[in-house]
Scaffold this motif. Sequence first.
Motif, PDB file in Angstrom:
ATOM      1  N   ASN A  23      -5.731   2.424   5.230  1.00 20.87           N
ATOM      2  CA  ASN A  23      -4.472   3.110   4.957  1.00 20.87           C
ATOM      3  C   ASN A  23      -4.722   4.473   4.308  1.00 20.87           C
ATOM      4  O   ASN A  23      -4.015   5.450   4.576  1.00 20.87           O
ATOM      5  N   GLN A  24      -5.735   4.549   3.445  1.00 21.42           N
ATOM      6  CA  GLN A  24      -6.035   5.807   2.787  1.00 21.42           C
ATOM      7  C   GLN A  24      -6.448   6.873   3.792  1.00 21.42           C
ATOM      8  O   GLN A  24      -6.115   8.061   3.635  1.00 21.42           O
ATOM      9  N   LEU A  25      -7.151   6.464   4.847  1.00 22.53           N
ATOM     10  CA  LEU A  25      -7.536   7.419   5.888  1.00 22.53           C
ATOM     11  C   LEU A  25      -6.316   7.945   6.633  1.00 22.53           C
ATOM     12  O   LEU A  25      -6.288   9.105   7.058  1.00 22.53           O
ATOM     13  N   CYS A  51      -3.364   8.211   5.096  1.00 21.71           N
ATOM     14  CA  CYS A  51      -2.754   9.085   4.083  1.00 21.71           C
ATOM     15  C   CYS A  51      -3.432  10.450   4.036  1.00 21.71           C
ATOM     16  O   CYS A  51      -2.772  11.469   3.771  1.00 21.71           O
ATOM     17  N   GLU A  52      -4.726  10.478   4.273  1.00 25.43           N
ATOM     18  CA  GLU A  52      -5.478  11.730   4.224  1.00 25.43           C
ATOM     19  C   GLU A  52      -5.463  12.495   5.541  1.00 25.43           C
ATOM     20  O   GLU A  52      -6.065  13.567   5.644  1.00 25.43           O
ATOM     21  N   PRO A 102       2.023   6.756   3.689  1.00 33.83           N
ATOM     22  CA  PRO A 102       1.555   8.128   3.919  1.00 33.83           C
ATOM     23  C   PRO A 102       2.729   9.099   3.816  1.00 33.83           C
ATOM     24  O   PRO A 102       3.698   8.997   4.573  1.00 33.83           O
ATOM     25  N   SER A 135      -6.038  -1.553  10.289  1.00 31.46           N
ATOM     26  CA  SER A 135      -6.907  -2.336   9.403  1.00 31.46           C
ATOM     27  C   SER A 135      -7.847  -3.233  10.202  1.00 31.46           C
ATOM     28  O   SER A 135      -9.019  -3.397   9.853  1.00 31.46           O
ATOM     29  N   TRP A 138      -6.624  -1.285   2.474  1.00 38.09           N
ATOM     30  CA  TRP A 138      -6.332  -0.138   1.607  1.00 38.09           C
ATOM     31  C   TRP A 138      -7.145   1.082   2.057  1.00 38.09           C
ATOM     32  O   TRP A 138      -6.622   2.199   2.135  1.00 38.09           O
ATOM     33  N   ALA A 139      -8.439   0.876   2.339  1.00 39.34           N
ATOM     34  CA  ALA A 139      -9.296   1.986   2.781  1.00 39.34           C
ATOM     35  C   ALA A 139      -8.804   2.558   4.106  1.00 39.34           C
ATOM     36  O   ALA A 139      -8.784   3.784   4.302  1.00 39.34           O
ATOM     37  N   MET A 195       0.858  -1.181   0.000  1.00 38.81           N
ATOM     38  CA  MET A 195       0.000   0.000   0.000  1.00 38.81           C
ATOM     39  C   MET A 195       0.896   1.233   0.000  1.00 38.81           C
ATOM     40  O   MET A 195       2.051   1.172   0.424  1.00 38.81           O
ATOM     41  N   PRO A 196       0.394   2.384  -0.452  1.00 44.67           N
ATOM     42  CA  PRO A 196       1.234   3.587  -0.464  1.00 44.67           C
ATOM     43  C   PRO A 196       1.581   4.048   0.951  1.00 44.67           C
ATOM     44  O   PRO A 196       0.738   4.032   1.845  1.00 44.67           O
TER      45      PRO A 196
END
Length: 446
Positions: free
Chosen positions: A374-376, A378-379, A191, A207, A371-372, A188-189
């Motif tokens: 992790n995106q939180l 990142c944001e 952050p 997660s 992924w979702a 995953m990317p």
Amino acid sequence: MQEIVEAIQSGAPGEELANLPLPESYRAAVVLEAEQDMWEGVESGDKDPRKSLHIQDVTLPELAPDEAVIAVMASSINFNTVWTSIFEPLPTFGFLKRLGKESVWGARHDQPFHIVGSDASGVVLRVGSAVRNWRPGDRVTVHCNYVDDQDPSAHNDSMLAANQRIWGFETNYGGLAELSVVKANQLMPKPAHLTWEEAAVNALCNSTSYRMLVSPHAAGMKQGDAVLIWGATGGLGGYAVQYVLNGGGTPVGVVSSPEKGEILKAMGCEAVIDRKAAGYRFWKDEHTQDESEWRRLGKDIRALIGRDVDIVFEHPGRQTFGASVFVAARGGTVVTCAATSGYMIEYDNRHLWMKLKRIVSSHFANYAEAWAANQLICEGKVQPILSAVYPLDQTGEAAYQVHKNLHEGKIGVLCLAPKEGLGIDDPAFREEVGEDKITLFRRHGA
């Protein structure tokens, strides 16, 4: 190895990293098959990870077509590393032997050592011939759902896959090492606003909490739900509190000290229960629970928020489960993963069936959920809960801290990162999110 670190630190392009030679061996935190009986006759609480976790050189395995080699800049301690280090509930070498029988690639994992660690942040150095979405130079975090997508059972929810495993616990070549070999669908990317160590502590626990509370696969929390969170400043609870607050709910956080209560209040959790100050004794003795203590907990919850909780975020297991079932509201949900105080659970079924409550099991997360979550991160909508950092050489001490519950949040481990504070690629966004929010656990845990 030093050449790889220097290239990463200088921001070398992927082509340059791809052309650097990989070492034949690397340093890793391991337990040894020859020592798996070392704790025979020793009580669980007296087992010391500092004696069973070793740092040694291991050979870099051959790369499978669907895998990547990553330079691990930082990792973290999870409770499964503690379990592996004390060989409970059973030695993990049985997992490695079963994986070893599945395929030629699986055979690489059946070794007399087990490299532990189920979290990592780092940089991709090599990718296998079947990898499409990642390339050398990508800065990544790694989630621990290790699954073979050739099995049809993996394609609805991969956590239901017949051969689903947890990387670094049920597989070899985990993240507490200088290098690791992972499946491409674990990547995953990273952050961009976080340091290596801040990025490394999130994937497993964040997660897991996401699936337990947010995902329809488990509790399916909705706006306005009240949620009782055991260990609310721990590795799982620290993320759970954030998800409840972000989701328009009311968290009721249970902690074990006034200091941990202050962390909760700084996070925005107003309803705090200090279980040590309250002195709950849910068990009269080893075999008998005390319903009057369940009732006292329920009364304390109602005094704080005026009603019962819709969801109980349950992971201690035996010590608390009877109380969790009791205090959930009529029609409420107890969502459970792990069992850090014991997995032989007892509760009064009358309080479950007659009030139409339900118990939902949850285990880590599938790739979409991870992924979702992790995106939180990142944001900047969910913050890391890093409280302390150790070097790779002190992995045993870091695991000991978790085993003895001497920490808050998560403990990070520097692997190839030469010092703390490195790896921030977007300082402007970091400032926007707020240093005080990102480092809250570190400041309180120092």
